[in-house]
Write a protein that holds these residues in place. Structure first.
Motif, mmCIF file in Angstrom:
data_model
loop_
_atom_site.group_PDB
_atom_site.id
_atom_site.type_symbol
_atom_site.label_atom_id
_atom_site.label_comp_id
_atom_site.label_asym_id
_atom_site.label_seq_id
_atom_site.Cartn_x
_atom_site.Cartn_y
_atom_site.Cartn_z
ATOM 1 N N SER B 83 25.388 8.993 -15.615
ATOM 2 C CA SER B 83 25.961 8.426 -16.836
ATOM 3 C C SER B 83 25.391 7.051 -17.088
ATOM 4 O O SER B 83 25.079 6.684 -18.207
ATOM 5 C CB SER B 83 27.465 8.343 -16.716
ATOM 6 N N PHE B 84 25.227 6.314 -16.008
ATOM 7 C CA PHE B 84 24.719 4.970 -16.180
ATOM 8 C C PHE B 84 23.264 5.010 -16.632
ATOM 9 O O PHE B 84 22.846 4.260 -17.498
ATOM 10 C CB PHE B 84 24.859 4.193 -14.879
ATOM 11 N N MET B 162 28.588 19.095 -8.646
ATOM 12 C CA MET B 162 28.229 19.649 -9.951
ATOM 13 C C MET B 162 29.224 19.198 -11.016
ATOM 14 O O MET B 162 28.847 18.832 -12.128
ATOM 15 C CB MET B 162 28.192 21.188 -9.901
ATOM 16 N N PHE B 163 30.495 19.211 -10.642
ATOM 17 C CA PHE B 163 31.518 18.755 -11.593
ATOM 18 C C PHE B 163 31.287 17.288 -11.946
ATOM 19 O O PHE B 163 31.269 16.901 -13.112
ATOM 20 C CB PHE B 163 32.921 18.941 -11.005
ATOM 21 N N SER B 164 31.089 16.489 -10.886
ATOM 22 C CA SER B 164 30.876 15.064 -11.087
ATOM 23 C C SER B 164 29.654 14.829 -11.979
ATOM 24 O O SER B 164 29.669 13.994 -12.888
ATOM 25 C CB SER B 164 30.690 14.427 -9.717
ATOM 26 N N VAL B 169 27.521 13.389 -17.208
ATOM 27 C CA VAL B 169 26.614 13.610 -18.331
ATOM 28 C C VAL B 169 27.399 13.496 -19.635
ATOM 29 O O VAL B 169 26.989 12.806 -20.570
ATOM 30 C CB VAL B 169 25.922 14.987 -18.214
ATOM 31 N N CYS B 170 28.571 14.156 -19.685
ATOM 32 C CA CYS B 170 29.424 14.061 -20.878
ATOM 33 C C CYS B 170 29.718 12.593 -21.170
ATOM 34 O O CYS B 170 29.594 12.128 -22.295
ATOM 35 C CB CYS B 170 30.766 14.761 -20.658
ATOM 36 N N PHE B 171 30.082 11.887 -20.128
ATOM 37 C CA PHE B 171 30.436 10.490 -20.270
ATOM 38 C C PHE B 171 29.223 9.669 -20.717
ATOM 39 O O PHE B 171 29.323 8.827 -21.607
ATOM 40 C CB PHE B 171 30.961 9.977 -18.936
ATOM 41 N N GLY B 172 28.086 9.963 -20.100
ATOM 42 C CA GLY B 172 26.876 9.227 -20.434
ATOM 43 C C GLY B 172 26.484 9.386 -21.894
ATOM 44 O O GLY B 172 26.016 8.441 -22.521
ATOM 45 N N PHE B 173 26.705 10.586 -22.425
ATOM 46 C CA PHE B 173 26.346 10.794 -23.829
ATOM 47 C C PHE B 173 27.219 9.978 -24.759
ATOM 48 O O PHE B 173 26.879 9.775 -25.918
ATOM 49 C CB PHE B 173 26.433 12.281 -24.196
ATOM 50 N N MET B 174 28.351 9.511 -24.259
ATOM 51 C CA MET B 174 29.174 8.641 -25.094
ATOM 52 C C MET B 174 28.407 7.372 -25.435
ATOM 53 O O MET B 174 28.742 6.686 -26.398
ATOM 54 C CB MET B 174 30.476 8.298 -24.391
ATOM 55 N N ALA B 175 27.387 7.062 -24.637
ATOM 56 C CA ALA B 175 26.564 5.894 -24.939
ATOM 57 C C ALA B 175 25.921 6.018 -26.311
ATOM 58 O O ALA B 175 25.630 5.029 -26.968
ATOM 59 C CB ALA B 175 25.481 5.714 -23.883
ATOM 60 N N ILE B 259 28.363 18.420 -26.389
ATOM 61 C CA ILE B 259 28.218 16.991 -26.693
ATOM 62 C C ILE B 259 26.743 16.638 -26.886
ATOM 63 O O ILE B 259 26.390 15.887 -27.794
ATOM 64 C CB ILE B 259 28.834 16.126 -25.575
ATOM 65 N N LEU B 260 25.878 17.226 -26.057
ATOM 66 C CA LEU B 260 24.454 16.921 -26.184
ATOM 67 C C LEU B 260 23.939 17.265 -27.572
ATOM 68 O O LEU B 260 23.288 16.453 -28.235
ATOM 69 C CB LEU B 260 23.651 17.682 -25.124
ATOM 70 N N SER B 261 24.268 18.477 -28.038
ATOM 71 C CA SER B 261 23.715 18.862 -29.334
ATOM 72 C C SER B 261 24.292 17.987 -30.440
ATOM 73 O O SER B 261 23.602 17.646 -31.400
ATOM 74 C CB SER B 261 23.949 20.347 -29.606
ATOM 75 N N ALA B 262 25.573 17.598 -30.301
ATOM 76 C CA ALA B 262 26.163 16.718 -31.309
ATOM 77 C C ALA B 262 25.529 15.332 -31.236
ATOM 78 O O ALA B 262 25.225 14.715 -32.254
ATOM 79 C CB ALA B 262 27.663 16.620 -31.096
#
Lengths: 280, 272
Positions: B83-84, B162-164, B169-175, B259-262
């Motif tokens: 995420s970072f 894998m969950f983490s 990744v979901c969190f990182g895309f919030m960037a 989230i990635l596609s959005a």
């Protein structure tokens, strides 16, 4: 006589330098606050997360004390007091001297240390005042809140001079933290990088949050005489709580701070003499 | 499959090289972190000495020590800082370089991090876990290590990772939307430390709170594998927990794709 004159002159110079340091610090802090306003959200979330961590830690302490009445004779609120007290010197050091970490992490390795050498003030002062870590206000606020909460539940053997003694202990406790960071950051002048060493030793400050009685003898000696983190919190706090051994608890903190600071300055200056910039 | 591995294994190799270069830093960093476990070890020793009872909420002193150290070690294996990385790349615009390459965005991160993890596993995890087992041997007087339990633990750890990873990744895309992630990242790790049961074992919490937290995905980050390692779950319960972990992994995998596609529709690269 001449020696005495020299000494006075030296003291006067140091005093002037310190006053100048404070003035510079105000200027740098103002700059830093402006930068911070740009990232307000980062600041608020950072402060919230610190608060959550502390609440969880205290909740954990409460759970532990759900099962026992005292920990080696120390009650829940006494431990809370020690814990709160430990945050004050740590928070102050964090507020004023956080940039020393960066010396170990890359300022030296990237050759950025050059700029401090070109300035007309001491490089140590210059690198320290450059950053003003507002996050640490969380530590100070939580520390004070814990102290206030705990003293309402304890019969404190309070006398008026405890207040100046507490302030002295907090300031010299901070000096212990800062000096340890100066010593370890200086290592990077030889090795280019020492951030991980700072982290390794700094991690031991957790030991200061609990009464030393719970530790085994070698650990107790280690945090008292070798890396004296116990003087940043437990010893002064135990004096304030029970008035035991004022000479050892308070004077010990002062001496530990001064000795470490002297070592810190010596190592720092030795380090400056071998500093080489990064070639590029 | 062969083509897939051929594409992504170099990222793993790069991860190993990167981590090897900084191994001394990493080990020193680890020693600083593990101090907390030793402090807590002494705190628990004092607790057991003061309480006079041999168990505390169903945990013996040995259990507590194993819990402390194995939780810490599990954290090293399951944490993911993708995420970072995503956040940084959004900030400095390097994300563009990643998006134009014919490799999958998340797989490059995943395989790179797996390389780092393999080094963590050999340098830190194996020696430390051996230490924990030796400690158990001396307190119980016999070898308590079972391959079966350890295999289940590793399976659980793999799913935790894998969950983490996908959660981060979901969190990182919030960037893409927040522009700066630093504060949120710290906030996230504080909340996770609590929700994952790594600071306070969930067994110590009030019943209702505990059952809610056990069903939330975050407890699988550290509490589930550690409980499996300690043999605190019966076979049936362990199977249920592993199933739950699997469901959450799939769930977050799907969310991350959405989230990635959005997010890709939103991306604005700041500066040149």
């Amino acid at each position: 006589m001449c020696l005495w004159g020299d000494f006075c002159l030296k003291i006067f110079e140091i005093f002037k330098e310190v006053r100048r340091g404070f003035r510079l610090f105000r200027i740098f802090a103002a700059q830093h606050l402006k930068k911070l306003m740009e990232y307000k959200v980062d600041f608020i979330t950072g402060a919230c997360s610190f608060l959550i961590d502390q609440v969880v830690n205290i909740a954990f302490l409460a759970i532990i004390f759900g099962g026992v009445e005292s920990l080696k004779g120390w009650s829940y609120y006494e431990i809370m007091f020690i814990y709160g007290f430990s945050l004050l010197p740590k928070g102050l050091d964090h507020l004023f001297c956080d940039n020393l970490w960066n010396v170990g992490y890359g300022i030296v390795r990237r050759g950025e240390f050059d700029k401090y050498l070109t300035r007309p003030i001491s490089p140590l002062l210059s690198v320290t005042v450059e950053m003003f870590q507002v996050d640490s206000l969380g530590e100070l606020v939580v520390g004070i809140a814990l102290i206030i909460t705990s003293v309402t539940h304890i019969d404190l053997p309070f006398v008026w001079y405890d207040i100046p003694l507490a302030i002295v202990a907090v300031l010299f406790g901070m000096l212990i933290y800062t000096s340890i960071k100066i010593i370890l950051a200086s290592i990077s002048f030889w090795t280019k990088q020492s951030g991980h060493i700072i982290n390794m030793i700094y991690g031991m400050n957790d030991f200061s949050k609990y009464p030393v009685e719970i530790y085994s003898r070698p650990v107790r000696y280690g945090i008292t005489y070798i890396i004296p983190f116990a003087f940043t919190a437990f010893y002064p706090a135990s004096y304030l709580l029970r008035h035991t051994d004022p000479v050892f608890s308070i004077l010990g903190t002062v001496i530990a701070g001064c000795v470490l600071f002297a070592i810190g300055l010596a190592v720092w200056h030795k380090g400056l003499s071998v500093y080489e910039s990064a070639g590029s | 499959m062969r083509k897939f591995l051929k594409t992504y294994l170099p990222f793993t190799r790069a991860g190993i090289h990167g981590a090897t270069a900084y191994r001394a830093n990493f080990i020193a960093w680890f020693i600083g972190d593990i101090m907390y476990c030793f402090v807590m070890y002494y705190v628990w020793r004092a607790v057991f000495a003061s309480s006079g009872s041999s168990t505390f909420n169903g945990f013996s002193m040995t259990d507590m020590v194993v819990f402390l150290f194995v939780t810490n070690l599990t954290g090293y294996l399951t944490e993911s800082d993708g995420s970072f990385a995503v956040g940084e790349e959004v900030r400095d615009g390097n994300i563009a370089m990643r998006l134009i390459k014919p490799v999958s965005f998340d797989m490059t991160f995943l395989f790179n991090e797996l390389g780092q993890k393999s080094l963590t596993f050999t340098l830190i995890f194996v020696p430390m876990l051996a230490g924990v087992e030796i400690y158990k041997y001396f307190t119980y007087g016999r070898v308590m290590f079972s391959i079966g339990t350890f295999a289940l633990y590793m399976l659980s750890v793999a799913m935790s990772y894998m969950f983490s990873f996908y959660m981060n990744v979901c969190f990182g895309f919030m960037a893409f939307f927040l522009k700066n992630l630093w504060g949120f990242n710290i906030l996230k790790s504080s909340i996770l430390r609590f929700l994952s049961g790594s600071v306070i074992p969930l067994a110590f919490m009030p019943d209702t709170l505990r059952s809610v937290m056990e069903w939330l995905p975050f407890s699988s980050l550290s509490y589930t594998p550690v409980m499996i390692y300690m043999g605190k779950y019966s076979g049936q319960e362990a199977a249920l927990r592993l199933m739950l972990q699997f469901v959450w992994v799939i769930g977050f995998y799907i969310i991350s794709k959405i989230i990635l596609s959005a997010a890709l529709k939103h991306v604005t690269v700041q500066g040149g």
